[in-house]
Design a protein around this motif. Structure first.
Motif, PDB file in Angstrom:
ATOM      1  N   ASN A  21       0.831  -1.214   0.000  1.00 31.52           N
ATOM      2  CA  ASN A  21       0.000   0.000   0.000  1.00 31.52           C
ATOM      3  C   ASN A  21       0.862   1.259   0.000  1.00 31.52           C
ATOM      4  O   ASN A  21       0.525   2.251  -0.646  1.00 31.52           O
ATOM      5  CB  ASN A  21      -0.944  -0.001   1.202  1.00 31.52           C
ATOM      6  CG  ASN A  21      -2.188  -0.843   0.948  1.00 31.52           C
ATOM      7  OD1 ASN A  21      -2.683  -0.913  -0.178  1.00 31.52           O
ATOM      8  ND2 ASN A  21      -2.685  -1.487   1.988  1.00 31.52           N
ATOM      9  N   ARG A  25       0.667   4.109  -2.878  1.00 31.88           N
ATOM     10  CA  ARG A  25       0.573   5.531  -2.490  1.00 31.88           C
ATOM     11  C   ARG A  25       1.678   6.345  -3.153  1.00 31.88           C
ATOM     12  O   ARG A  25       1.440   7.448  -3.669  1.00 31.88           O
ATOM     13  CB  ARG A  25       0.674   5.637  -0.966  1.00 31.88           C
ATOM     14  CG  ARG A  25       0.802   7.056  -0.419  1.00 31.88           C
ATOM     15  CD  ARG A  25       0.974   6.986   1.091  1.00 31.88           C
ATOM     16  NE  ARG A  25       1.110   8.301   1.704  1.00 31.88           N
ATOM     17  CZ  ARG A  25       2.267   8.940   1.878  1.00 31.88           C
ATOM     18  NH1 ARG A  25       3.390   8.380   1.449  1.00 31.88           N
ATOM     19  NH2 ARG A  25       2.296  10.125   2.466  1.00 31.88           N
ATOM     20  N   VAL A  61      -5.295   7.865  -2.022  1.00 32.67           N
ATOM     21  CA  VAL A  61      -4.375   6.960  -1.330  1.00 32.67           C
ATOM     22  C   VAL A  61      -4.039   7.464   0.081  1.00 32.67           C
ATOM     23  O   VAL A  61      -3.058   7.029   0.676  1.00 32.67           O
ATOM     24  CB  VAL A  61      -3.081   6.752  -2.143  1.00 32.67           C
ATOM     25  CG1 VAL A  61      -3.378   5.980  -3.420  1.00 32.67           C
ATOM     26  CG2 VAL A  61      -2.412   8.081  -2.477  1.00 32.67           C
ATOM     27  N   ILE A  64      -3.221   5.121   3.768  1.00 35.27           N
ATOM     28  CA  ILE A  64      -2.985   3.698   3.481  1.00 35.27           C
ATOM     29  C   ILE A  64      -1.542   3.289   3.739  1.00 35.27           C
ATOM     30  O   ILE A  64      -1.226   2.094   3.692  1.00 35.27           O
ATOM     31  CB  ILE A  64      -3.374   3.320   2.038  1.00 35.27           C
ATOM     32  CG1 ILE A  64      -2.416   3.951   1.018  1.00 35.27           C
ATOM     33  CG2 ILE A  64      -4.821   3.688   1.744  1.00 35.27           C
ATOM     34  CD1 ILE A  64      -2.588   3.398  -0.392  1.00 35.27           C
ATOM     35  N   ARG A  67      -1.144   0.562   6.325  1.00 33.75           N
ATOM     36  CA  ARG A  67      -1.983  -0.633   6.217  1.00 33.75           C
ATOM     37  C   ARG A  67      -1.248  -1.777   5.520  1.00 33.75           C
ATOM     38  O   ARG A  67      -0.545  -1.585   4.532  1.00 33.75           O
ATOM     39  CB  ARG A  67      -3.264  -0.317   5.444  1.00 33.75           C
ATOM     40  CG  ARG A  67      -4.239   0.549   6.212  1.00 33.75           C
ATOM     41  CD  ARG A  67      -5.365   1.062   5.322  1.00 33.75           C
ATOM     42  NE  ARG A  67      -6.077  -0.022   4.649  1.00 33.75           N
ATOM     43  CZ  ARG A  67      -7.069   0.189   3.778  1.00 33.75           C
ATOM     44  NH1 ARG A  67      -7.433   1.430   3.482  1.00 33.75           N
ATOM     45  NH2 ARG A  67      -7.677  -0.836   3.219  1.00 33.75           N
ATOM     46  N   THR A  70      -3.016  -4.989   0.282  1.00 34.60           N
ATOM     47  CA  THR A  70      -3.000  -4.091  -0.870  1.00 34.60           C
ATOM     48  C   THR A  70      -4.419  -3.684  -1.225  1.00 34.60           C
ATOM     49  O   THR A  70      -5.288  -4.554  -1.428  1.00 34.60           O
ATOM     50  CB  THR A  70      -2.318  -4.734  -2.099  1.00 34.60           C
ATOM     51  OG1 THR A  70      -2.692  -4.009  -3.281  1.00 34.60           O
ATOM     52  CG2 THR A  70      -2.684  -6.191  -2.282  1.00 34.60           C
ATOM     53  N   ILE A  71      -4.676  -2.395  -1.327  1.00 34.38           N
ATOM     54  CA  ILE A  71      -6.023  -1.910  -1.656  1.00 34.38           C
ATOM     55  C   ILE A  71      -6.407  -2.268  -3.096  1.00 34.38           C
ATOM     56  O   ILE A  71      -7.596  -2.288  -3.432  1.00 34.38           O
ATOM     57  CB  ILE A  71      -6.164  -0.388  -1.442  1.00 34.38           C
ATOM     58  CG1 ILE A  71      -5.214   0.389  -2.365  1.00 34.38           C
ATOM     59  CG2 ILE A  71      -5.958  -0.022   0.013  1.00 34.38           C
ATOM     60  CD1 ILE A  71      -5.482   1.879  -2.411  1.00 34.38           C
TER      61      ILE A  71
END
Length: 328
Positions: A21, A25, A61, A64, A67, A70-71
């Motif tokens: 993430n 980003r 983004v 994230i 986190r 993975t989004i």
């Protein structure tokens, strides 16, 4: 003259790793900084084939970086292995105006990207994201440091109960083809023995090591086993073998499994992801293609896929020697 890059696509593929993430980003925000459109594809190559994407900007983004996972999701695509699948992916990229792709993943992701570029001429840059640290073109891959710390934390906890009950624990960690996690976490956690795919130490050597530990006064022991180790068929067979041959030991097995992939990425992995992905965007804008970015001697470097995919990212045998000395 190279085509001007106005839209960059990004995806994550293969096994997820902490820091992906942060990488996404960095791509989105570097694109925003350079006034380039950014498109994220869901589920790796399969999302490219199906045209499953979202437009990303600096705000999409936010929050994230800390986190795990993975989004953009991740998957392995059998369809992309076919000429027809790759053709569909290329057509969808052209439909949405993607001029170049940033591929975040491991060696399978890079092999697919290399082939895709050769067939369709769409510039690609690979960013190494895998907990296994088995990519030759970089000293570290995104997610490796976090996975190591997860393993160390688990081994420290297991040693508490091993010491309390005078037990021998076999702890299996990830690493089907590479022993980086096992070797470094084993040394860091003070394991009595470390078993990795690159070095088949043999069952007799394992028994002798455990006998030596017993003679030296140790009442509990930790053996870290990479899942790809060839000493036995699997970690449970190893445990059974030791139980039969060293009945004085009470043997237990812990398989850490996929917990090693998850969790909040470490500062190192967040920073590594940020550095590599800003460089990836800049390389594409400078006309570079068909390479991977990596960190070598603390410098972000571009390496051809041919070099990065060579099976020569060897383990540090000095660590094996140190492990033998310190397990005395």
């Amino acid at each position: 003259m190279a085509k001007e890059i106005t839209t960059i696509g990004v995806m994550t593929s293969g096994g997820d790793s902490p820091g992906m993430n942060a990488a996404i980003r960095a791509v989105a925000r570097a694109c925003a900084y350079y006034n380039v459109k950014c498109i994220g594809f869901y589920r790796g190559y399969q999302g490219m084939i199906e045209g499953d994407y979202c437009v990303m900007n600096a705000r999409s983004v936010r929050n994230i970086i800390s986190r795990g996972g993975t989004i953009l999701k991740s998957a392995r695509s059998d369809e992309f292995r076919t000429i027809e699948g790759r053709q569909k992916a290329a057509e969808h990229l052209k439909e949405v105006g993607v001029d170049a792709m940033i591929l975040i993943g491991g060696d399978g992701t890079f092999r697919g990207g290399k082939l895709f570029y050769e067939e369709h001429g769409i510039p690609v840059i690979g960013v190494p994201g895998t907990i296994d640290n088995d990519i030759a073109g970089t000293n570290y891959t995104i997610g490796y440091d976090t996975a190591l710390n997860t393993v160390i934390d688990a081994i420290d906890k297991i040693r508490d109960t091993a010491s309390s009950h005078d037990r021998l624990f076999f702890i299996e960690v990830m690493g089907r083809d590479a022993g980086f996690i096992a070797l470094n976490s084993g040394v860091g956690a003070g394991a009595e023995e470390i078993l990795i795919p690159e070095e088949d130490l043999g069952l007799e050597r394992l028994l002798e090591s455990l006998k030596r530990s017993k003679r030296s006064g140790k009442s509990s022991s930790i053996v870290v086993v990479s899942e790809g180790d060839k000493t036995g068929k699997n970690v449970y067979e190893l445990a059974d073998y030791v139980t039969k041959n060293l009945p004085d030991y009470e043997v237990k097995v812990t398989v850490l499994g996929h917990m090693q992939r998850g969790g909040t990425p470490s500062c190192f992995d967040r920073t590594l992801a940020s550095r590599l992905c800003v460089k990836a965007v800049e390389l594409l804008l400078d006309g570079e293609k068909n390479v991977m970015v990596g960190l070598i001697n603390n410098k972000v470097t571009a390496t051809s896929f041919e070099v990065g995919l060579k099976d020569d990212h060897s383990i540090n045998k000095e660590l094996l020697r140190i492990s033998d000395i310190l397990s005395t």
